[in-house]
Write an enzyme that holds these catalytic residues in place. Structure first.
Site, PDB file in Angstrom:
ATOM      1  N   GLY A   7      33.760  70.462  14.957  1.00 46.75           N
ATOM      2  CA  GLY A   7      35.154  70.663  15.381  1.00 46.75           C
ATOM      3  C   GLY A   7      35.624  69.559  16.315  1.00 46.75           C
ATOM      4  N   LEU A   9      37.589  67.061  16.072  1.00 46.87           N
ATOM      5  CA  LEU A   9      38.961  66.528  16.060  1.00 46.87           C
ATOM      6  C   LEU A   9      39.930  67.428  16.817  1.00 46.87           C
ATOM      7  CD1 LEU A   9      39.193  65.364  12.318  1.00 46.87           C
ATOM      8  CD2 LEU A   9      38.490  64.047  14.332  1.00 46.87           C
ATOM      9  N   GLY A  10      39.428  68.511  17.388  1.00 44.27           N
ATOM     10  CA  GLY A  10      40.303  69.465  18.073  1.00 44.27           C
ATOM     11  C   GLY A  10      40.663  69.033  19.477  1.00 44.27           C
ATOM     12  N   GLN A  11      41.303  69.951  20.200  1.00 43.38           N
ATOM     13  CA  GLN A  11      41.819  69.623  21.541  1.00 43.38           C
ATOM     14  C   GLN A  11      40.684  69.205  22.481  1.00 43.38           C
ATOM     15  OE1 GLN A  11      43.535  72.867  23.794  1.00 43.38           O
ATOM     16  NE2 GLN A  11      44.635  71.494  25.158  1.00 43.38           N
ATOM     17  N   ASP A  33      34.037  67.363  11.455  1.00 42.09           N
ATOM     18  CA  ASP A  33      35.147  68.335  11.364  1.00 42.09           C
ATOM     19  C   ASP A  33      35.436  68.532   9.880  1.00 42.09           C
ATOM     20  OD1 ASP A  33      37.766  69.731  11.779  1.00 42.09           O
ATOM     21  OD2 ASP A  33      37.516  69.048  13.831  1.00 42.09           O
ATOM     22  N   ASP A  51      31.761  71.407   7.223  1.00 43.66           N
ATOM     23  CA  ASP A  51      32.301  72.767   7.341  1.00 43.66           C
ATOM     24  C   ASP A  51      31.158  73.642   7.851  1.00 43.66           C
ATOM     25  OD1 ASP A  51      33.087  75.381   6.956  1.00 43.66           O
ATOM     26  OD2 ASP A  51      33.972  75.033   4.973  1.00 43.66           O
ATOM     27  N   TYR A 141      39.501  86.991  17.521  1.00 41.66           N
ATOM     28  CA  TYR A 141      38.974  85.830  18.260  1.00 41.66           C
ATOM     29  C   TYR A 141      38.115  86.299  19.437  1.00 41.66           C
ATOM     30  CZ  TYR A 141      39.090  81.628  21.219  1.00 41.66           C
ATOM     31  OH  TYR A 141      38.760  80.542  22.005  1.00 41.66           O
ATOM     32  N   LYS A 145      34.066  85.803  20.042  1.00 40.84           N
ATOM     33  CA  LYS A 145      33.498  85.096  21.191  1.00 40.84           C
ATOM     34  C   LYS A 145      32.525  85.991  21.952  1.00 40.84           C
ATOM     35  CE  LYS A 145      35.206  81.097  20.721  1.00 40.84           C
ATOM     36  NZ  LYS A 145      34.332  79.941  20.571  1.00 40.84           N
TER      37      LYS A 145
HETATM   38  N1  LIG Z   1      41.531  74.892  23.985  1.00 38.81           N
HETATM   39  C1  LIG Z   1      41.451  75.996  24.708  1.00 38.81           C
HETATM   40  O1  LIG Z   1      42.371  76.305  25.472  1.00 38.81           O
HETATM   41  C2  LIG Z   1      40.223  76.878  24.601  1.00 38.81           C
HETATM   42  C3  LIG Z   1      40.151  77.994  25.442  1.00 38.81           C
HETATM   43  C4  LIG Z   1      39.043  78.823  25.344  1.00 38.81           C
HETATM   44  C5  LIG Z   1      38.002  78.511  24.482  1.00 38.81           C
HETATM   45  N2  LIG Z   1      38.093  77.424  23.676  1.00 38.81           N
HETATM   46  C6  LIG Z   1      36.977  77.162  22.753  1.00 38.81           C
HETATM   47  O2  LIG Z   1      36.599  75.807  22.768  1.00 38.81           O
HETATM   48  C7  LIG Z   1      36.159  75.398  21.464  1.00 38.81           C
HETATM   49  C8  LIG Z   1      36.977  74.204  21.003  1.00 38.81           C
HETATM   50  O3  LIG Z   1      38.338  74.570  21.030  1.00 38.81           O
HETATM   51  P1  LIG Z   1      39.537  73.551  20.799  1.00 38.81           P
HETATM   52  O4  LIG Z   1      40.577  73.901  21.765  1.00 38.81           O
HETATM   53  O5  LIG Z   1      39.068  72.172  20.717  1.00 38.81           O
HETATM   54  O6  LIG Z   1      40.030  74.102  19.381  1.00 38.81           O
HETATM   55  P2  LIG Z   1      40.893  73.356  18.258  1.00 38.81           P
HETATM   56  O7  LIG Z   1      41.494  74.415  17.416  1.00 38.81           O
HETATM   57  O8  LIG Z   1      41.773  72.335  18.877  1.00 38.81           O
HETATM   58  O9  LIG Z   1      39.740  72.605  17.448  1.00 38.81           O
HETATM   59  C9  LIG Z   1      38.842  73.291  16.645  1.00 38.81           C
HETATM   60  C10 LIG Z   1      38.413  72.370  15.547  1.00 38.81           C
HETATM   61  O10 LIG Z   1      37.543  73.095  14.680  1.00 38.81           O
HETATM   62  C11 LIG Z   1      37.800  72.664  13.360  1.00 38.81           C
HETATM   63  N3  LIG Z   1      37.347  73.681  12.413  1.00 38.81           N
HETATM   64  C12 LIG Z   1      37.937  74.840  12.041  1.00 38.81           C
HETATM   65  N4  LIG Z   1      37.217  75.461  11.091  1.00 38.81           N
HETATM   66  C13 LIG Z   1      36.128  74.692  10.880  1.00 38.81           C
HETATM   67  C14 LIG Z   1      35.002  74.801  10.020  1.00 38.81           C
HETATM   68  N5  LIG Z   1      34.865  75.815   9.171  1.00 38.81           N
HETATM   69  N6  LIG Z   1      34.061  73.829  10.063  1.00 38.81           N
HETATM   70  C15 LIG Z   1      34.197  72.777  10.903  1.00 38.81           C
HETATM   71  N7  LIG Z   1      35.251  72.608  11.733  1.00 38.81           N
HETATM   72  C16 LIG Z   1      36.193  73.554  11.715  1.00 38.81           C
HETATM   73  C17 LIG Z   1      39.294  72.432  13.287  1.00 38.81           C
HETATM   74  O11 LIG Z   1      39.620  71.557  12.243  1.00 38.81           O
HETATM   75  C18 LIG Z   1      39.582  71.860  14.683  1.00 38.81           C
HETATM   76  O12 LIG Z   1      39.595  70.445  14.681  1.00 38.81           O
HETATM   77  C19 LIG Z   1      36.313  76.623  20.577  1.00 38.81           C
HETATM   78  O13 LIG Z   1      35.084  77.314  20.529  1.00 38.81           O
HETATM   79  C20 LIG Z   1      37.327  77.470  21.316  1.00 38.81           C
HETATM   80  O14 LIG Z   1      37.180  78.827  21.006  1.00 38.81           O
HETATM   81  C21 LIG Z   1      39.182  76.601  23.719  1.00 38.81           C
END
Ligand SMILES: NC(=O)c1ccc[n+]([C@@H]2O[C@H](COP(=O)([O-])OP(=O)(O)OC[C@H]3O[C@@H](n4cnc5c(N)ncnc54)[C@H](O)[C@@H]3O)[C@@H](O)[C@H]2O)c1
Length: 319
Positions: A7, A9-11, A33, A51, A141, A145
């Site tokens: 994951g 590419l996420g935030q 990702d 994936d 969700y 978790k």
């Molecule tokens: N950002 C927040 O505010 C926040 C708060 C609490 C917890 N978290 C946790 O931190 C972690 C990262 O969160 P984030 O904010 O970067 O989320 P995000 O949604 O920005 O990124 C998640 C990434 O996972 C990828 N993804 C989805 N399904 C997938 C799969 N089947 N296989 C591979 N990749 C897949 C998506 O393409 C995405 O790039 C997560 O576990 C999230 O639950 C984030």
């Protein structure tokens, strides 16, 4: 040390991968990702498509790249999870199970697996929420978790795996826009304040949630990964606090910099999710066990966000 980020590419991943590359070396951090390599910017390389619900693909990536550490960030977040609970279950619960199993089978040295304040529910004390408390989440969700925390602890005790994780609050950052979360408003508000001078918020003015600025979250995550495992009594479920504020309070803080900024409120289905979460978090266990200390309060974060976002959006306009 070869590190795999799922994951990526996420935030969080988009910033964590840069920070890890600076510490461990450009070629030692493998990002992965869902996107195909040709869709991904060069800064994310080395990169592979992965994936996490595909166990064989996961094992292949781990063995081919001789992975020793995994930052497992792939997930479906709270608001997206309510729109598609089945996908949320598959990615967050099955995906995590596959990561843990693949880690056990391949003797992975450390797994970082984020949790969230979404593990808490309406029965949990809302103020200064304790580390050990009522965990009765009401969203798919949140329950993914909560069960993830239990699963990680099981693998620590049963198989001696080194697994660590934080209950992140809502994270605020300027590099990658968050999507599908309930705290996304606290990032969108900055973009709209600069671009339009106004913002329509999907939560009520008086909704208070725990939040954190991304530099604190990245530093805390890396500090936890470097802590002495023997000194940790908790593993995958550390309460982790930054700053708590209401939607109205962040709007007022932005107004100090942009006096003409206006905000309106149009709550949607995410209000119910937000109402089930705590307002502030007791992170004394993180402070005691690995020395956590947050640096950014609301004014410091707002100043830094506006500064960096102005640069980013101006650059974007010039291109
Ligand atoms: N950002 C927040 O505010 C926040 C708060 C609490 C917890 N978290 C946790 O931190 C972690 C990262 O969160 P984030 O904010 O970067 O989320 P995000 O949604 O920005 O990124 C998640 C990434 O996972 C990828 N993804 C989805 N399904 C997938 C799969 N089947 N296989 C591979 N990749 C897949 C998506 O393409 C995405 O790039 C997560 O576990 C999230 O639950 C984030």
């Amino acid at each position: 040390m070869k590190i795999l980020i799922t994951g990526a590419l996420g935030q969080i991943g988009s910033e964590l991968s840069l920070a890890l590359k600076q510490i461990y070396g450009q070629n030692n951090v493998i990002n992965s990702d869902l996107a195909l390599p040709q869709q991904v910017a060069s800064e994310y390389f080395p990169y592979c498509q992965l994936d996490v619900t595909n166990k064989q693909q996961l094992i292949d990536v781990i063995t081919q790249n001789k992975i020793e550490v995994i930052y497992h960030l792939a997930a479906v977040l709270s608001a997206s999870g309510e729109k598609n609970p089945q996908l949320c279950f598959d990615v967050n619960i099955l995906g995590l199970y596959y990561v843990l199993e693949a880690s056990r089978q391949n003797a992975i040295k450390q797994i970082i697996c984020p949790s969230s304040i979404a593990v808490f529910g309406p029965e949990t004390p809302k103020q200064n929420t304790p580390q050990e408390t009522i965990i009765l989440p009401k969203t798919m969700y949140g329950l993914s978790k909560a069960s993830g925390e239990l699963l990680c602890d099981y693998y620590v005790k049963k198989y001696n795996l080194d697994i660590r994780g934080l209950r992140y609050p809502g994270l605020i950052s300027y590099k990658t826009l968050p999507t599908g979360g309930t705290t996304d408003y606290a990032v969108e508000i900055f973009y709209d304040a600069i671009k339009k001078g106004s913002y329509q918020c999907f939560l009520q003015e008086n909704t208070i949630l725990p939040m954190m600025y991304m530099p604190d979250a990245i530093r805390g995550t890396i500090e936890l990964s470097c802590a002495n495992f023997k000194q940790l009594n908790n593993h995958s479920n550390f309460n982790f606090a930054g700053v708590s504020f209401s939607c109205g309070e962040i709007a007022l803080e932005i107004k100090k910099h942009l006096p003409h900024f206006t905000i309106s409120y149009q709550p949607d289905f995410r209000q119910q999710i937000a109402d089930s979460w705590p307002q502030s978090i007791d992170d004394s266990k993180a402070k005691q066990q690995w020395g956590w200390q947050c640096e950014y309060d609301l004014p410091k974060m707002t100043t830094d966000m506006l500064h960096h976002l102005n640069i980013k959006l101006n650059k974007h306009e010039q291109h």
